[in-house]
Write a protein that holds these residues in place. Sequence first.
Motif, PDB file in Angstrom:
ATOM      1  N   TYR A 109       0.849  -1.199   0.000  1.00  0.00           N
ATOM      2  CA  TYR A 109       0.000   0.000   0.000  1.00  0.00           C
ATOM      3  C   TYR A 109       0.888   1.254   0.000  1.00  0.00           C
ATOM      4  O   TYR A 109       1.290   1.710  -1.042  1.00  0.00           O
ATOM      5  CB  TYR A 109      -0.954  -0.006   1.192  1.00  0.00           C
ATOM      6  CG  TYR A 109      -1.909  -1.182   1.184  1.00  0.00           C
ATOM      7  CD1 TYR A 109      -2.894  -1.294   0.206  1.00  0.00           C
ATOM      8  CD2 TYR A 109      -1.835  -2.185   2.142  1.00  0.00           C
ATOM      9  CE1 TYR A 109      -3.771  -2.371   0.191  1.00  0.00           C
ATOM     10  CE2 TYR A 109      -2.711  -3.255   2.132  1.00  0.00           C
ATOM     11  CZ  TYR A 109      -3.675  -3.348   1.157  1.00  0.00           C
ATOM     12  OH  TYR A 109      -4.542  -4.404   1.130  1.00  0.00           O
TER      13      TYR A 109
ATOM     14  N   THR B 171      -6.654  -0.410  -3.177  1.00  0.00           N
ATOM     15  CA  THR B 171      -5.722   0.721  -3.280  1.00  0.00           C
ATOM     16  C   THR B 171      -5.275   1.192  -1.899  1.00  0.00           C
ATOM     17  O   THR B 171      -5.862   0.800  -0.878  1.00  0.00           O
ATOM     18  CB  THR B 171      -6.415   1.909  -3.987  1.00  0.00           C
ATOM     19  OG1 THR B 171      -7.498   2.357  -3.145  1.00  0.00           O
ATOM     20  CG2 THR B 171      -6.960   1.508  -5.344  1.00  0.00           C
ATOM     21  N   SER B 172      -4.276   2.077  -1.895  1.00  0.00           N
ATOM     22  CA  SER B 172      -3.778   2.560  -0.602  1.00  0.00           C
ATOM     23  C   SER B 172      -4.819   3.437   0.094  1.00  0.00           C
ATOM     24  O   SER B 172      -4.946   3.390   1.323  1.00  0.00           O
ATOM     25  CB  SER B 172      -2.469   3.323  -0.790  1.00  0.00           C
ATOM     26  OG  SER B 172      -2.644   4.346  -1.730  1.00  0.00           O
ATOM     27  N   SER B 173      -5.598   4.201  -0.691  1.00  0.00           N
ATOM     28  CA  SER B 173      -6.654   5.016  -0.072  1.00  0.00           C
ATOM     29  C   SER B 173      -7.706   4.098   0.555  1.00  0.00           C
ATOM     30  O   SER B 173      -8.179   4.341   1.680  1.00  0.00           O
ATOM     31  CB  SER B 173      -7.336   5.908  -1.118  1.00  0.00           C
ATOM     32  OG  SER B 173      -6.386   6.674  -1.790  1.00  0.00           O
ATOM     33  N   GLY B 174      -8.061   3.043  -0.174  1.00  0.00           N
ATOM     34  CA  GLY B 174      -9.026   2.069   0.357  1.00  0.00           C
ATOM     35  C   GLY B 174      -8.500   1.430   1.633  1.00  0.00           C
ATOM     36  O   GLY B 174      -9.230   1.270   2.617  1.00  0.00           O
TER      37      GLY B 174
ATOM     38  N   VAL C  63     -13.994   2.168  -1.086  1.00  0.00           N
ATOM     39  CA  VAL C  63     -13.107   3.277  -1.482  1.00  0.00           C
ATOM     40  C   VAL C  63     -12.196   2.848  -2.641  1.00  0.00           C
ATOM     41  O   VAL C  63     -11.927   3.633  -3.561  1.00  0.00           O
ATOM     42  CB  VAL C  63     -12.296   3.776  -0.273  1.00  0.00           C
ATOM     43  CG1 VAL C  63     -11.271   4.826  -0.698  1.00  0.00           C
ATOM     44  CG2 VAL C  63     -13.228   4.361   0.769  1.00  0.00           C
ATOM     45  N   SER C  64     -11.746   1.581  -2.632  1.00  0.00           N
ATOM     46  CA  SER C  64     -10.880   1.113  -3.723  1.00  0.00           C
ATOM     47  C   SER C  64     -11.583   1.163  -5.077  1.00  0.00           C
ATOM     48  O   SER C  64     -10.961   1.432  -6.105  1.00  0.00           O
ATOM     49  CB  SER C  64     -10.416  -0.325  -3.444  1.00  0.00           C
ATOM     50  OG  SER C  64      -9.587  -0.355  -2.319  1.00  0.00           O
TER      51      SER C  64
ATOM     52  N   PHE D  59     -13.521   3.344  -6.112  1.00  0.00           N
ATOM     53  CA  PHE D  59     -13.591   4.722  -6.625  1.00  0.00           C
ATOM     54  C   PHE D  59     -12.208   5.379  -6.748  1.00  0.00           C
ATOM     55  O   PHE D  59     -12.106   6.565  -7.000  1.00  0.00           O
ATOM     56  CB  PHE D  59     -14.477   5.573  -5.709  1.00  0.00           C
ATOM     57  CG  PHE D  59     -15.926   5.170  -5.760  1.00  0.00           C
ATOM     58  CD1 PHE D  59     -16.741   5.570  -6.817  1.00  0.00           C
ATOM     59  CD2 PHE D  59     -16.469   4.354  -4.776  1.00  0.00           C
ATOM     60  CE1 PHE D  59     -18.066   5.172  -6.871  1.00  0.00           C
ATOM     61  CE2 PHE D  59     -17.796   3.954  -4.824  1.00  0.00           C
ATOM     62  CZ  PHE D  59     -18.594   4.363  -5.879  1.00  0.00           C
ATOM     63  N   THR D  60     -11.156   4.616  -6.515  1.00  0.00           N
ATOM     64  CA  THR D  60      -9.808   5.203  -6.632  1.00  0.00           C
ATOM     65  C   THR D  60      -8.975   4.380  -7.616  1.00  0.00           C
ATOM     66  O   THR D  60      -9.287   3.232  -7.914  1.00  0.00           O
ATOM     67  CB  THR D  60      -9.091   5.245  -5.261  1.00  0.00           C
ATOM     68  OG1 THR D  60      -9.291   3.999  -4.595  1.00  0.00           O
ATOM     69  CG2 THR D  60      -9.638   6.356  -4.406  1.00  0.00           C
ATOM     70  N   ARG D  61      -7.909   5.003  -8.096  1.00  0.00           N
ATOM     71  CA  ARG D  61      -7.107   4.402  -9.165  1.00  0.00           C
ATOM     72  C   ARG D  61      -6.186   3.305  -8.596  1.00  0.00           C
ATOM     73  O   ARG D  61      -5.405   3.562  -7.662  1.00  0.00           O
ATOM     74  CB  ARG D  61      -6.274   5.516  -9.803  1.00  0.00           C
ATOM     75  CG  ARG D  61      -5.447   5.132 -10.991  1.00  0.00           C
ATOM     76  CD  ARG D  61      -4.636   6.370 -11.418  1.00  0.00           C
ATOM     77  NE  ARG D  61      -3.508   5.988 -12.237  1.00  0.00           N
ATOM     78  CZ  ARG D  61      -3.597   5.791 -13.550  1.00  0.00           C
ATOM     79  NH1 ARG D  61      -4.759   5.975 -14.158  1.00  0.00           N
ATOM     80  NH2 ARG D  61      -2.545   5.433 -14.233  1.00  0.00           N
TER      81      ARG D  61
ATOM     82  N   TYR E   7      -3.008   0.499  -8.368  1.00  0.00           N
ATOM     83  CA  TYR E   7      -1.607   0.459  -8.791  1.00  0.00           C
ATOM     84  C   TYR E   7      -1.487  -0.342 -10.081  1.00  0.00           C
ATOM     85  O   TYR E   7      -2.287  -1.247 -10.342  1.00  0.00           O
ATOM     86  CB  TYR E   7      -0.741  -0.212  -7.729  1.00  0.00           C
ATOM     87  CG  TYR E   7      -0.536   0.619  -6.483  1.00  0.00           C
ATOM     88  CD1 TYR E   7       0.091   1.855  -6.552  1.00  0.00           C
ATOM     89  CD2 TYR E   7      -0.939   0.153  -5.250  1.00  0.00           C
ATOM     90  CE1 TYR E   7       0.293   2.611  -5.412  1.00  0.00           C
ATOM     91  CE2 TYR E   7      -0.746   0.894  -4.100  1.00  0.00           C
ATOM     92  CZ  TYR E   7      -0.119   2.127  -4.190  1.00  0.00           C
ATOM     93  OH  TYR E   7       0.070   2.877  -3.070  1.00  0.00           O
TER      94      TYR E   7
END
Lengths: 78, 513
Positions: free
Chosen positions: B117, B435-438, B486-487, B489-491, B493
Motif C-alpha cells: 500500500y 488501493t492505498s486510499s481504500g 473506497v478502492s 472509486f480510486t485508481r 496500482y
Amino acid sequence: MSTALWLLAVTETTGVGGGPFWGKVAFTSVFVALLLWLILLPAHLIDPTGVRRPWWRSTRFWAILVTSVQIGVYVILG
Amino acid sequence: METAQLQYLDMALVAIYLATVVGVGIWLTRGVKTSQDYFLAGKTLPWWAVGMSLVVSDIGAKDMIGLAADGYRYGLVMMNFDFIGCAFPVLAAAFLFMPFLWIAGVYTVPEYLGRRYNGAVRTFFALLWACFMMGTVGTILVSAAVMFEALLGWNFWWSVGVTAVVVGVFTTTGGLKAVVLTDAISCVVLIVGAALICILGLQHVGGWEGVQTTVSQLDWTSHHLHLVLPADHPVFPWPAVLLGLGFVLGPAYWIGNQAIVQRTLGAGSQNQARASYVFCAVLKLFFPVLLVLPGLIGLALLHEQLGDPSQWTEGVANRVLPLLVVKLLPTGVLGIVVGAFLAGVVANLDSYINSASTLVITDLYRPLVPDRTDAHYLRAGQALVVVFLLVGIAFARIIQPVFGSVFEAFQTFMTFFQGPLLALLLLGMLTRRTTSSGALVGMLLGVGTAVALHSVRFVLGAEYTVSYLWVAWWSFVAAVTGAVVVSLFTRPYDEERLRGLVCWIPTREESGS
C-alpha cells in the motif's frame, strides 16, 4: 464431506458430544473444506522446486493428518 | 496463602534449566555480526526449532494460568483457541500466505503492508504493533508475578526482576537465533511440565471419569464438556467463536503477528518455513489438552474451595493453576513444573521483545534515520530490547490491578486492530484492485468500529458488553467494506508495482520474463 455429516448424525442420535447440531456442522465443515483444499492443491504451488519427497517428509501429508484429527475432535466433542 | 516449598532437588532442576537457557543463549551471541543475523538469524534456522519456537511464542505462562482458570470456568470450549483458532489458520498461513512474505523478502508484516500500500499504512500498523507488544510484555510479566507469588511467595518486583534479567541477558545480544533455539529447549520443558500436571492430576481425581462425575454433580457446569456451545451462550456462542476466533483472531494472529511471522522468515528456505508451520500445527494438537485439562482437574479437586466462578472476586481466577500445582506435585516434579512455568515466561517474553525491537527498527527508526551503517541499526536494536523490557515492567505495574483475567486482557488488546490488519493483509495479498486510499479508510473504519463496540459498555452499562469475539468479527467486516468501497472509486496500482506482492501476479522469475 458426506462421511463427516454421517458421523455427526450418528453422534447426535447416540448422545455423544451434545453441542448444537448446526454449530458442529459449521465447525466440521471448515476443516472438511481445508482438507479438500489441501488434497487438491497443485504440487508446484507447495514446492516450486519440484523435488519429490517420501510421505513422511511431505508437509502436505502432515497437514492432512492434522486436519483429519481436527474433524474427528469436532465430530466427537462438539 | 499456601505456597509450594521447593526442596533442593526442585531448586537444582530449576537452576539447570535456567543455566542451560542462558548458557545456550550467550553462546549463540557469537555469530551475530549484521542486522540480518540479529533480526532474522541470518536465515539459517532449522524447521523443527522454528516450529517449537512458534508454539512457545504463542503459549506462555499467561496461557497456562489463563486457560486453566477459564477451563475451570467454562470447560472444553476453551480448547477452541488452539483448534479452530490455531490449526486452521496455521495451515492456511503455511500453504497460502507465508510465501508472499517470503518472496517479498521483508523483515516485518508492516514492511509488507508498506510495499503493498504505502508508508502511512506501514507506520500506522507499526505503531499499533509496538503498543500491542508493549501490552503483551506487560501481561506476560503480570502472569509471571502472579504465578511466582502463588507458587513461591515471591513479591511482584522480585518476580518481575528475576524474569527480566534472565530474558534480557541473552535476548539483548543474541537476537533471533538465540531466542528461537532457547525457545526449543523451553518448549520441551513446557510440554513435560504440563503433561506431569495432567497425569498426576488425573490420577488424583480418579481419571477422566472423576472429572465427568464432578461436572455432572454441579449446577453451573452444564456445558463444560462441549466444544461447541449454543448460539445464545452469553460468552462463547458458537457463531461468535467460529467467525470471531476462527475467521479473524486466529488468522490475524498466525498470519499477521510479527512475533510469529518473524520466526518463519528466519528459516533456511521457504520449504523449511512451511514445514515449521506444519510442525507447529502438529504440536498444537496436544496443547489444548495440556492447558485446559488442568482447569477441569482443578474443578474436580478445588470446587469446594474455589466455588462458583460467577461469585469470584478479583484475582481468584489466576489462582486455579498455582493452587493445583501446590496441592498435587511431589519433590522433583515440582521443580520440573516450576521450570515449565519459567520456560513459558522466558520463551514468550524473549519472542515479543525481540520482535518488537525488529519492528521498531525496521518500520519506524530506519525510515526516520536512513543511510546509517548496518552496525548502527544492530546496536540500536540491541538497545531497544533493554528499553522494551523496562517499559514492559512499568506497564505491568499499571495493568496488574485492572484485569481480572490476564488472558482476557491479552485478547482485548488484540481485538482493537486484529480485524483491520487481517482485512488489509487478505485484500492486499489476494486482490490487485485494493488501493492505498481504500486500505487507509478500511483500517480507520475497522479500528474505529472496534473502539466503538468496546466503548458500548462504558456508555450503556456492563449488561451491554459486546463479546470481544464479535468485536473482532465486526471490525474485520467494517475494514473490508471500507477498503472495498473506497478502492472501487480510486485508481489502482499498475501490475508492475504489485509484482511478487499479490497472489495473481507472479514474480519475474516465475513468469519467465
